[in-house]
Design a protein around this motif. Sequence first.
Motif, PDB file in Angstrom:
ATOM      1  N   ALA A  13      20.945  72.124   3.331  1.00 17.59           N
ATOM      2  CA  ALA A  13      21.101  73.171   4.341  1.00 17.59           C
ATOM      3  C   ALA A  13      21.088  72.573   5.748  1.00 17.59           C
ATOM      4  O   ALA A  13      21.877  72.976   6.606  1.00 17.59           O
ATOM      5  N   ALA A  14      20.221  71.598   5.975  1.00 15.12           N
ATOM      6  CA  ALA A  14      20.148  70.966   7.293  1.00 15.12           C
ATOM      7  C   ALA A  14      21.438  70.207   7.600  1.00 15.12           C
ATOM      8  O   ALA A  14      21.964  70.280   8.708  1.00 15.12           O
ATOM      9  N   ARG A  15      21.954  69.501   6.610  1.00 18.58           N
ATOM     10  CA  ARG A  15      23.210  68.760   6.829  1.00 18.58           C
ATOM     11  C   ARG A  15      24.378  69.703   7.057  1.00 18.58           C
ATOM     12  O   ARG A  15      25.248  69.438   7.881  1.00 18.58           O
ATOM     13  N   ALA A  16      24.415  70.791   6.318  1.00 19.37           N
ATOM     14  CA  ALA A  16      25.504  71.754   6.484  1.00 19.37           C
ATOM     15  C   ALA A  16      25.458  72.386   7.871  1.00 19.37           C
ATOM     16  O   ALA A  16      26.493  72.560   8.516  1.00 19.37           O
ATOM     17  N   SER A  17      24.278  72.717   8.347  1.00 20.92           N
ATOM     18  CA  SER A  17      24.186  73.319   9.668  1.00 20.92           C
ATOM     19  C   SER A  17      24.510  72.291  10.753  1.00 20.92           C
ATOM     20  O   SER A  17      25.047  72.647  11.787  1.00 20.92           O
ATOM     21  N   GLN A  18      24.214  71.034  10.494  1.00 14.96           N
ATOM     22  CA  GLN A  18      24.571  69.985  11.448  1.00 14.96           C
ATOM     23  C   GLN A  18      26.085  69.860  11.557  1.00 14.96           C
ATOM     24  O   GLN A  18      26.635  69.731  12.637  1.00 14.96           O
ATOM     25  N   ARG A  19      26.785  69.921  10.422  1.00 12.44           N
ATOM     26  CA  ARG A  19      28.256  69.831  10.432  1.00 12.44           C
ATOM     27  C   ARG A  19      28.840  71.016  11.169  1.00 12.44           C
ATOM     28  O   ARG A  19      29.785  70.883  11.931  1.00 12.44           O
ATOM     29  N   ASP A  20      28.282  72.214  10.942  1.00 16.60           N
ATOM     30  CA  ASP A  20      28.799  73.410  11.606  1.00 16.60           C
ATOM     31  C   ASP A  20      28.627  73.317  13.113  1.00 16.60           C
ATOM     32  O   ASP A  20      29.503  73.694  13.868  1.00 16.60           O
ATOM     33  N   ARG A  21      27.504  72.816  13.562  1.00 13.08           N
ATOM     34  CA  ARG A  21      27.265  72.678  14.995  1.00 13.08           C
ATOM     35  C   ARG A  21      28.149  71.606  15.596  1.00 13.08           C
ATOM     36  O   ARG A  21      28.569  71.700  16.726  1.00 13.08           O
ATOM     37  N   GLY A  22      28.469  70.558  14.825  1.00 16.52           N
ATOM     38  CA  GLY A  22      29.266  69.456  15.345  1.00 16.52           C
ATOM     39  C   GLY A  22      30.728  69.795  15.523  1.00 16.52           C
ATOM     40  O   GLY A  22      31.464  69.081  16.172  1.00 16.52           O
ATOM     41  N   ALA A  23      31.195  70.900  14.975  1.00 12.26           N
ATOM     42  CA  ALA A  23      32.613  71.234  15.025  1.00 12.26           C
ATOM     43  C   ALA A  23      33.096  71.519  16.436  1.00 12.26           C
ATOM     44  O   ALA A  23      34.247  71.274  16.752  1.00 12.26           O
ATOM     45  N   GLY A  24      32.246  72.002  17.315  1.00 11.33           N
ATOM     46  CA  GLY A  24      32.710  72.346  18.645  1.00 11.33           C
ATOM     47  C   GLY A  24      32.065  71.551  19.759  1.00 11.33           C
ATOM     48  O   GLY A  24      32.065  71.971  20.903  1.00 11.33           O
ATOM     49  N   ASN A  25      31.532  70.386  19.448  1.00  7.95           N
ATOM     50  CA  ASN A  25      30.809  69.651  20.479  1.00  7.95           C
ATOM     51  C   ASN A  25      31.641  68.579  21.170  1.00  7.95           C
ATOM     52  O   ASN A  25      31.113  67.769  21.906  1.00  7.95           O
ATOM     53  N   GLY A  26      32.955  68.541  20.912  1.00  6.13           N
ATOM     54  CA  GLY A  26      33.795  67.553  21.567  1.00  6.13           C
ATOM     55  C   GLY A  26      33.853  66.223  20.856  1.00  6.13           C
ATOM     56  O   GLY A  26      34.504  65.302  21.313  1.00  6.13           O
TER      57      GLY A  26
END
Length: 60
Positions: free
Chosen positions: A29-42
Motif C-alpha cells: 500500500a505504501a509503495r502504491a501510494s508513492q507511485r500515485d504521488r510521483g505521477a505529477g511531481n515533474g
Amino acid sequence: MGEVNDFGRRNPAVFLGGAALTGFAAVRAARASQRDRGAGNGDPASSAVHPETLARDEDT
C-alpha cells in the motif's frame, strides 16, 4: 490488547503469519501510494509515455 497477547501465546504460528501478511500488505500500500504521488511531481521517469501508447494515439 491483552486478547491479542493471549492469542499470540496460544497460536504463535498463526499470529506470526498474520503479522507477516499485514506487513506485506502495508508495504504494498505504501509503495502504491508513492507511485500515485510521483505521477505529477515533474519526475520524467514517473510520467514516461510508453511507445505503445504513442503508436495508438498516432493511429487515431
